[in-house]
Design an enzyme around this catalytic site. Structure first.
Site, PDB file in Angstrom:
ATOM      1  N   SER A   1       8.718   3.629  13.038  1.00 37.02           N
ATOM      2  CA  SER A   1       7.821   2.498  12.814  1.00 37.02           C
ATOM      3  C   SER A   1       8.257   1.691  11.598  1.00 37.02           C
ATOM      4  CB  SER A   1       6.393   2.989  12.608  1.00 37.02           C
ATOM      5  OG  SER A   1       5.562   1.934  12.176  1.00 37.02           O
TER       6      SER A   1
ATOM      7  N   HIS B   1       9.550   0.911  16.684  1.00 33.30           N
ATOM      8  CA  HIS B   1       8.104   0.741  16.843  1.00 33.30           C
ATOM      9  C   HIS B   1       7.610  -0.356  15.913  1.00 33.30           C
ATOM     10  CE1 HIS B   1       4.220   2.286  18.259  1.00 33.30           C
ATOM     11  NE2 HIS B   1       3.756   1.991  17.058  1.00 33.30           N
TER      12      HIS B   1
ATOM     13  N   ASP C   1       4.231  -2.321  14.787  1.00 36.15           N
ATOM     14  CA  ASP C   1       2.772  -2.303  14.782  1.00 36.15           C
ATOM     15  C   ASP C   1       2.238  -3.706  14.526  1.00 36.15           C
ATOM     16  OD1 ASP C   1       2.041   0.516  15.127  1.00 36.15           O
ATOM     17  OD2 ASP C   1       3.105   0.821  13.239  1.00 36.15           O
TER      18      ASP C   1
ATOM     19  N   MET D   1      -0.892  -5.842  13.965  1.00 37.06           N
ATOM     20  CA  MET D   1      -2.301  -5.717  13.571  1.00 37.06           C
ATOM     21  C   MET D   1      -2.831  -7.082  13.172  1.00 37.06           C
ATOM     22  SD  MET D   1      -2.231  -2.279  11.231  1.00 37.06           S
ATOM     23  CE  MET D   1      -1.026  -0.978  11.524  1.00 37.06           C
TER      24      MET D   1
ATOM     25  N   GLY E   1      -4.326   1.495  11.591  1.00 34.49           N
ATOM     26  CA  GLY E   1      -4.501   0.554  10.494  1.00 34.49           C
ATOM     27  C   GLY E   1      -3.512   0.714   9.366  1.00 34.49           C
TER      28      GLY E   1
ATOM     29  N   ASP F   1       1.531   8.762  17.986  1.00 31.99           N
ATOM     30  CA  ASP F   1       1.743   7.904  16.815  1.00 31.99           C
ATOM     31  C   ASP F   1       0.769   8.284  15.711  1.00 31.99           C
ATOM     32  OD1 ASP F   1       2.095   5.880  14.964  1.00 31.99           O
ATOM     33  OD2 ASP F   1       1.482   4.255  16.301  1.00 31.99           O
TER      34      ASP F   1
END
Length: 226
Positions: free
Chosen positions: A10, A33, A35, A37, A142, A175
């Site tokens: 990630s 990966h 993320d 958000m 988060g 994850d």
């Protein structure tokens, strides 16, 4: 179940100011990966389609885009256009889950569903046959660097059993808090793809750490097949 575990580091734990350099360090990974958000679905704001596009230009490793947003049904095309190879969307956020999954796949991109820690695996019963991947969150989404939630092992086993009942084999991705300390157990429970952020980018040699995670994960997969 795959023959070899897939490792998806990630970039939440990467140095964004040196992103291209950090991507070079993990060129042996199976996926990258990312993320996404939006500050609404999660209490954090991270990457958008622009970062996905930068990653696509900077590495040949396929991109695993995890959309933690309130409106995935409306925005998946941004990430497809930016170069995503796999997109996972949260069942908790999608109003038209089946339609969005089929739309992603119609554009030549693998599609999967994400479950938060408190979301039951049973939510997938009516859509499991349509999925390329299921991502189980083993932390609350988060922020990176959280500890693995031990109850995830049971969810992995339940999901693997559901896949076997339906005769399908999507990636079972986990994850959150995955490291060399627990990756063997995660894969022994039935996962065949793992996300690792701080475990990889916090290592002195990220490429070597990917190798360690793959070796331990494969040992877990072997015990799951035994």
């Amino acid at each position: 179940m795959l023959d070899s575990v897939l490792i998806s580091p990630s970039i939440l734990s990467a140095d964004i100011a040196r992103l291209a350099e950090d991507l070079d360090k993990i060129a042996s990974a199976d996926y990258i990966h990312i993320d996404v958000m939006d500050g609404h679905f999660t209490k954090n704001l991270t990457f958008g389609a622009g970062v996905v596009a930068v990653c696509k230009r900077s590495t040949s490793v396929p991109l695993d885009v995890h959309m933690m947003v309130t409106n995935p049904d409306d925005t998946v095309d941004w990430y497809i256009d930016a170069g995503a190879d796999l997109i996972t969307i949260h069942v908790e956020a999608s109003t038209h889950l089946h339609g969005t999954i089929k739309h992603i796949q119609s554009r030549g991109v693998k599609a999967g569903v994400v479950l938060n820690p408190a979301t039951p695996v049973s939510f997938l019963e009516s859509i499991i046959e349509d999925l390329d991947a299921v991502l189980l969150m083993s932390v609350n989404p988060g922020f990176g660097g959280q500890s693995y939630i031990e109850g995830t092992y049971a969810k992995i086993r339940e999901l693997r059993a559901m896949c076997e009942r339906h005769g399908v084999s999507p990636y079972i991705e986990v994850d959150g808090g995955v490291s060399r300390k627990n990756v063997e157990a995660v894969c022994a429970a039935g996962a065949d793809m793992v996300v690792a952020g701080s475990a990889v980018f916090g290592a002195q040699d990220p490429a070597a750490e990917i190798g360690v995670l793959r070796e331990l994960g494969n040992r877990g997969l072997a015990s799951a097949r035994a």
